[in-house]
Design a protein around this motif. Structure first.
Motif, PDB file in Angstrom:
ATOM      1  N   MET B  11       7.174  -0.100   1.722  1.00  0.00           N
ATOM      2  CA  MET B  11       6.437  -1.329   2.017  1.00  0.00           C
ATOM      3  C   MET B  11       5.594  -0.998   3.156  1.00  0.00           C
ATOM      4  SD  MET B  11       6.079  -4.344   1.319  1.00  0.00           S
ATOM      5  CE  MET B  11       5.382  -5.989   2.088  1.00  0.00           C
ATOM      6  N   LEU B  12       4.329  -1.505   3.135  1.00  0.00           N
ATOM      7  CA  LEU B  12       3.424  -1.342   4.235  1.00  0.00           C
ATOM      8  C   LEU B  12       3.706  -1.960   5.399  1.00  0.00           C
ATOM      9  CD1 LEU B  12      -0.093  -1.862   2.223  1.00  0.00           C
ATOM     10  CD2 LEU B  12       1.345   0.225   2.969  1.00  0.00           C
ATOM     11  N   LEU B  13       4.570  -3.267   5.371  1.00  0.00           N
ATOM     12  CA  LEU B  13       5.136  -3.785   6.477  1.00  0.00           C
ATOM     13  C   LEU B  13       6.055  -3.285   7.000  1.00  0.00           C
ATOM     14  CD1 LEU B  13       4.819  -7.540   5.425  1.00  0.00           C
ATOM     15  CD2 LEU B  13       3.264  -6.635   6.746  1.00  0.00           C
ATOM     16  N   MET B  41      14.793 -13.440   2.467  1.00  0.00           N
ATOM     17  CA  MET B  41      14.307 -12.628   1.479  1.00  0.00           C
ATOM     18  C   MET B  41      13.894 -13.465   0.455  1.00  0.00           C
ATOM     19  SD  MET B  41      15.516  -9.789   2.456  1.00  0.00           S
ATOM     20  CE  MET B  41      15.183  -9.129   0.848  1.00  0.00           C
ATOM     21  N   ALA B  53      -6.038  -2.804  -8.652  1.00  0.00           N
ATOM     22  CA  ALA B  53      -5.727  -2.389  -7.236  1.00  0.00           C
ATOM     23  C   ALA B  53      -5.064  -0.903  -7.456  1.00  0.00           C
ATOM     24  CB  ALA B  53      -4.303  -3.263  -6.903  1.00  0.00           C
ATOM     25  N   GLN B  55      -3.126   0.702  -4.880  1.00  0.00           N
ATOM     26  CA  GLN B  55      -1.997   0.908  -4.136  1.00  0.00           C
ATOM     27  C   GLN B  55      -0.786   0.899  -5.091  1.00  0.00           C
ATOM     28  OE1 GLN B  55      -3.757  -1.816  -3.656  1.00  0.00           O
ATOM     29  NE2 GLN B  55      -2.805  -3.300  -2.384  1.00  0.00           N
ATOM     30  N   SER B  59       4.129  -1.716  -3.346  1.00  0.00           N
ATOM     31  CA  SER B  59       3.703  -2.095  -2.310  1.00  0.00           C
ATOM     32  C   SER B  59       3.455  -3.828  -2.244  1.00  0.00           C
ATOM     33  CB  SER B  59       2.346  -1.325  -1.879  1.00  0.00           C
ATOM     34  OG  SER B  59       1.238  -1.708  -2.832  1.00  0.00           O
ATOM     35  N   PHE B  60       3.299  -4.264  -3.437  1.00  0.00           N
ATOM     36  CA  PHE B  60       2.985  -5.603  -3.673  1.00  0.00           C
ATOM     37  C   PHE B  60       4.385  -6.552  -3.350  1.00  0.00           C
ATOM     38  CE2 PHE B  60      -1.080  -5.720  -5.077  1.00  0.00           C
ATOM     39  CZ  PHE B  60      -1.230  -4.207  -5.579  1.00  0.00           C
ATOM     40  N   ALA B  61       5.352  -5.972  -3.118  1.00  0.00           N
ATOM     41  CA  ALA B  61       6.605  -6.873  -2.774  1.00  0.00           C
ATOM     42  C   ALA B  61       7.444  -6.074  -1.627  1.00  0.00           C
ATOM     43  CB  ALA B  61       7.368  -6.864  -3.961  1.00  0.00           C
ATOM     44  N   PRO B  62       8.345  -6.751  -1.089  1.00  0.00           N
ATOM     45  CA  PRO B  62       9.293  -5.897  -0.160  1.00  0.00           C
ATOM     46  C   PRO B  62      10.127  -4.951  -1.052  1.00  0.00           C
ATOM     47  CG  PRO B  62       9.504  -8.491  -0.025  1.00  0.00           C
ATOM     48  CD  PRO B  62       8.614  -8.173  -1.398  1.00  0.00           C
TER      49      PRO B  62
END
Lengths: 514, 586
Positions: B11-13, B41, B53, B55, B59-62
């Motif tokens: 995940m990006l975050l 959550m 997209a 990516q 990456s679109f979700a946790p």
């Protein structure tokens, strides 16, 4: 930042114990209107991208199932969903269900959802704000029909009803057997399965322009099936009501047991067309399959039941024409005292009462918001709740006036056989009887049928008093409607229908199923 | 197009840091440590994923919750249940991502994070499922389940329970009020990951759409009145943990691929009116040998679809006529026959349904009672049906949701029912039959739920109907001896509440007179009695007629659907019933 401590308060499992007090706030598991607005405003402030509207949906439900007092299933649902939408590009399009309990975790959930969309939504991509944009008018505050779909009794029952009611129903079953109240003591015993389902639901559509659509509703349903051990006789009963206090579990058990006992010794009857007396549960299972056909777009291309073929004047719809028996009226009413539903589209646009059929005449079809604005008609939800009225004849009177016919308690496995014209097929179940010379003669084995309500409602012999019907299990099907899918989730939206006496009902073949 | 090898993009975050949890069962420790990382959550959600997209989908979700977190939560729940008095308890915890994409539209990423807890006291079971697996809620759920089960256990003498008239020869009540309901739940520990070459969630939506467009591009080169009308792929990944009070603890990284390719034929009859032109064949699927993204790459899939289109072309050339009701000989293609089996026989073989669990909801079973059914020649002796574990894309797992290992087993052998679909609660019912056949009371490993919060059912992922070696190799060959019959292609059967019968709707019915196909029929329907139909099978097609389709076992309130595949050959039945679905509104 708004105080979101109410989120933790609502989510705390221990606080919903009714034994701690009858305070309705303590037993409420879903947000109040004020809490939902506060949550929406907090969420809007947490997003880094302009959000056009936020929809908050919370659904809490408890479904319990008992089988012969040995197996018990309970499903607890508690879902809080936030849906974000923006004008930017193709829209935010995120629905997030979360166990958020405070502002920090809400911020984390929103951020994790919006980050994925960041490459698509840059503020500089936003179109300049235009005050003349009709969209702005669209999001201004609206007037909604007042509704009353919430009952504290049901909210409280969510915690207590399952175990208590099911045990009580099992006890009733034993009483009926051992005391012979239904003359069953000399007959082989029955098995029983029962389901108790209680739910609470809220929905908020919160717009930057000020439109706020809010709805809160409770609902409950109890069903029971009794069956002989040899599997040759079966009876079912059910009741559904938004107010748990109106549910009568003992009556449900008594009716299921009575029906099971009365269907013992069923014999075959030759298939064919008979006068049919359909109980409300049977009628409801047919009427719910009609909903999608009231959408205007299904009839435009001369493919739907309300379309005219080769109309000389170019008009293709049968609006204003008599399509059913003149005794039949059908409407959907958000504040229907026998059911009701939220008075707005899933996106918040108001939806008032819709009169579909008036004394057999087609008065309205469902137009969505854009179509309605374009042609100057009121926008109306496709029906997903229906009230059918028109008569006062009791089932006993229908039977007395029938020389030879079939009484059907309910149907099973109803599906589209001819989707274009709502041709339905399915089987009778849990009570099918021969009517002879104005009386119930004996139970008969089940039939398969093939009928269309659009034909059937022109062969009406008698109409009874409507009541809201229970369904219990509903097999998933290809849905003919385009309304929000959550509206079709359990529990089924109210269907209020009468018993009907129909001429020449098509019982197409025998069914081996019991 | 670039496709990365088997990676799962983080995940990006940044995520909250997580401790390594010790294998201890202190509820207080679990609550304080996990409270921060389990809350907030996304427990259930849908995210629209833009088709362009670049990516990775992941990456679109946790990211999926870490397995150790799930294991610790599971132990918390089990400890709470046993401390409250449960004699047995098990739990499934799962964090699932499902990515659905179809050509031309944005994708949808669905997240489900939930639990399903089961307890047993004195022969009474209670199940609670939900999507909020925080320690507090799990503890509350466990205690609630125990209280409920204990209360109901006290009423187990009520009608339908163990005590009933022993001189009632028609009584088929099976006593399940024993304390060894879960005696056969194995104790297993371990971890397993579905073997895939390319993780679909490491691939970008753009690459997914590119792959699907490559399949849809068949339309650009195919010359004929058939097209690929729709493509739909759903990829699923999940971390699922199963823990029981007996000591089981298994962790699985599951993967599933559900492909659907709709083919549409267009009738070449110039007299066809609206609604009669279309000849959909959307029920047939092309099951992948693997559930990784590699399935949609390469030529084999495209070649299979192309061949199916080629095979459909001749069927579009027949003139159209109205179906005439009456008794007809029938030939079902593999898709239709597979669905008949899936819609009638398999629901009827679910032993919990035979025993009445679903009598007030989806129904019961025509294959009851077991003692009157097992071993009896109810169906044609050429009919052999099995549950299989390989070669399909559903329910690939090392252990089912009770910790049992899936195995292959027959359910119908030479026309006789030889087994039911069981779980540990119902398996003891089969004891006498298994003993008689010299079989051990071995679990089938088919107990599963789509998501961890769903009620698990005995539901096989894949079923196989055997073909006849060197049997007729095509529908026309099967129909060669028909005097007056109907070929049913891509039929859509629906069963009744017992699976005792049903009807088949199809846009692709073909009339056969004296062995020759004459017309395509519209507004026709096949009604059938399951026993009569399966008993009356005269010929089963050869391996060339095998087709795979999919259907769902539905049950419960709220309704749950568990998909399965059925691979079946074409069959010839001399005695069928053709009805009409024509309606005329004035």
């Amino acid at each position: 930042m708004n105080d979101l401590s109410f989120l933790a308060r609502r989510a705390d499992p221990s606080r919903t114990d009714p034994s701690q007090g009858a305070d309705s706030d303590r037993t409420r598991r879903v947000l109040t209107r004020e809490e939902a607005i506060a949550l929406a405003e907090s969420a809007r402030q947490m997003t880094s991208i302009p959000v056009d509207w936020i929809i908050i949906v919370q659904r809490a439900a408890a479904v319990a199932k008992i089988v012969n007092s040995q197996r018990f299933h309970c499903i607890d649902l508690d879902e809080l969903r936030l849906e974000f939408n923006t004008k930017l590009g193709s829209g935010f399009g995120v629905l997030v269900g979360t166990n958020v309990r405070d502002a920090a975790t809400l911020r984390r959930a929103i951020h994790s959802a919006e980050t994925a969309k960041a490459p698509q939504m840059r503020v500089e991509d936003q179109e300049p704000d235009d005050a003349d944009d009709p969209h702005h008018q669209w999001t201004k505050p609206k007037h909604y029909l007042p509704i009353s779909l919430w009952h504290d009794s049901t909210a409280r029952a969510m915690e207590t009803a399952r175990g208590e009611t099911l045990a009580h129903m099992a006890s009733c079953m034993q009483t009926l057997q051992t005391l012979g109240e239904s003359n069953t003591s000399s007959l082989p015993p029955l098995t029983m399965a029962a389901t108790v389902a209680v739910s609470a639901r809220v929905r908020l559509c919160h717009y930057a322009g000020g439109m706020n659509a809010w709805g809160e509703a409770t609902d409950s349903e109890v069903t029971a099936n009794a069956r002989t051990l040899d599997g040759k006789a079966s009876g079912w009963s059910g009741q559904t009501h938004r107010d748990w206090g109106q549910i009568d579990p003992e009556r449900i058990v008594r009716e299921a047991v009575t029906m099971a006992n009365r269907t013992r010794g069923a014999v075959r009857l030759e298939p064919g067309r008979y006068t049919a007396v359909l109980g409300p549960a049977a009628v409801g299972q047919l009427v719910r399959m009609m909903y999608g056909y009231f959408a205007v777009f299904r009839n435009r291309d001369m493919l739907g039941p309300f379309s005219l073929v080769n109309a000389p004047d170019g008009k293709k719809l049968r609006l204003g024409q008599r399509v059913f028996d003149e005794r039949i009226s059908m409407w959907s009413e958000p504040n229907d005292p026998m059911g009701g539903y939220f008075p707005f589209f899933p996106d918040g646009w108001p939806s008032d009462k819709a009169l579909w059929i008036e004394h057999g005449v087609l008065r309205n079809l469902a137009y969505n918001e854009e179509e309605a604005l374009h042609i100057g008609r009121p926008a109306t939800l496709e029906p997903w709740s229906m009230h059918m009225g028109g008569g006062t004849t009791t089932i006993d009177e229908m039977i007395r006036n029938c020389d030879r016919g079939v009484y059907v308690h309910r149907f099973g496995s109803v599906q589209y056989a001819n989707p274009r014209l709502c041709g339905l097929s399915g089987t009778t179940r849990d009570g099918c009887f021969l009517i002879k010379d104005g009386k119930i003669a004996h139970p008969i084995t089940n039939f398969r049928f093939f009928e269309s309500p659009f034909l059937m409602f022109n062969r009406i012999l008698a109409i009874g008093v409507p009541e809201r019907v229970a369904f219990g299990y509903l097999r998933p099907q290809w849905s003919m409607t385009l309304t929000s899918p959550e509206e079709h989730q359990w529990p089924a939206p109210p269907i209020i229908v009468p018993p009907l006496m129909i001429r020449d009902f098509n019982f197409s073949s025998l069914s081996d199923a019991v | 197009m670039t496709v990365r090898p088997n990676t799962y993009s983080p995940m990006l975050l940044s995520r909250p840091s997580r401790r390594t949890f010790l294998t201890q069962s202190s509820l207080a420790v679990a609550s304080s440590v996990l409270g921060r990382s389990a809350a907030g959550m996304i427990t259930r959600g849908s995210i629209i994923v833009p088709s362009r997209a670049t990516q990775p989908v992941a990456s679109f979700a946790p990211p999926l919750v870490e397995p150790e977190t799930l294991r610790t939560l599971a132990r918390t729940a089990i400890d709470a249940a046993t401390q409250a008095g449960a004699q047995y308890a098990d739990i499934r915890l799962g964090d699932q991502r499902a990515f659905r994409c179809n050509s031309g539209f944005n994708g949808v990423l669905t997240l489900t994070y939930g639990y399903g807890l089961r307890v047993e006291i004195d022969g009474t079971t209670a199940f609670i499922g939900g999507t909020d697996p925080t320690p507090e809620r799990l503890i509350a759920a466990a205690r609630s389940a125990v209280v409920t089960a204990r209360g109901l256990a006290k009423t187990s003498h009520i009608v339908g329970g163990a005590a009933h008239s022993s001189d009632d020869s028609n009584a088929h009540r099976v006593d399940r009020s024993t304390s060894d309901l879960f005696a056969h739940v194995p104790v297993v520990t371990g971890e397993w990951r579905a073997p895939i070459a390319i993780d679909p969630f490491s691939v970008s939506p753009d690459d997914h759409m590119y792959a699907l467009a490559g399949i849809g591009g068949i339309n650009d080169v195919f010359r004929g009145p058939v097209e690929v009308s729709g493509i739909d792929m759903t990829w699923t990944t999940e971390t699922r943990v199963f823990v029981s009070s007996a000591g089981s603890m298994v962790t699985q990284q599951l993967a599933m691929a559900c492909p659907w390719f709709g083919l549409m034929g267009f009738s070449q009859d110039p007299s066809a009116v609206a609604g009669e032109t279309y000849m959909p064949e959307g029920l047939r699927i092309f099951p992948p040998a693997t559930v990784g993204f590699e399935y949609v790459l390469g030529m084999p899939l495209r070649e299979r679809i192309h061949q199916a289109m080629v095979d459909l072309v001749p069927w579009t050339a027949y003139p159209i006529g109205q179906a005439e009701v009456g008794r007809k000989e029938l030939v079902f293609d593999g898709t239709t026959f597979g669905r008949v089996i899936g819609e009638t026989v398999f629901p009827a073989l679910a032993l919990n349904r035979v025993l009445g669990d679903e009598q007030d909801v989806s129904g019961t079973s025509f294959l009851a009672p077991p003692e009157a059914v097992l071993g009896q020649p109810l169906f044609a002796p050429s009919l052999n049906v099995s549950v299989v574990t390989g070669g399909t894309h559903f329910a690939r797992m090392q252990w089912d949701d009770e910790g049992s290992t899936p195995r292959d087993f027959p359910v119908i052998a030479r026309g006789a029912v030889v087994d039911y679909l069981t779980d540990h609660a119902t398996l003891p019912v089969m004891r006498d039959w298994y003993t008689k056949r010299g079989q051990s009371l071995q679990p089938q490993g088919i107990f599963r739920a789509n998501t961890a919060d769903g009620v698990p059912r005995a539901a096989p992922g894949a079923c196989l109907v055997e073909s006849t070696p060197n049997g007729p190799a095509s529908l026309t060959e099967l129909a060669r001896t028909m005097k007056d019959g109907v070929i049913v292609r891509s039929g859509y059967p629906l069963g009744d509440q017992q699976g005792a019968g049903g009807w088949i709707n199809s846009a692709n019915l073909f009339e056969v007179r004296k062995g020759v196909i004459t017309r395509r029929l519209v507004h026709g329907n096949i009604e059938f009695s399951t026993k009569s139909l399966l008993k009356g099978i005269k010929t089963i097609g050869g391996p060339e007629t095998m087709e795979t389709t999919t259907n769902a076992l539905t049950s419960g309130v709220p309704v749950t659907e568990i998909p399965q595949t059925v691979t079946a050959p074409a069959v010839y039945v001399p005695n069928g019933n053709l009805t009409s679905t024509a309606l005329h509104l004035s």
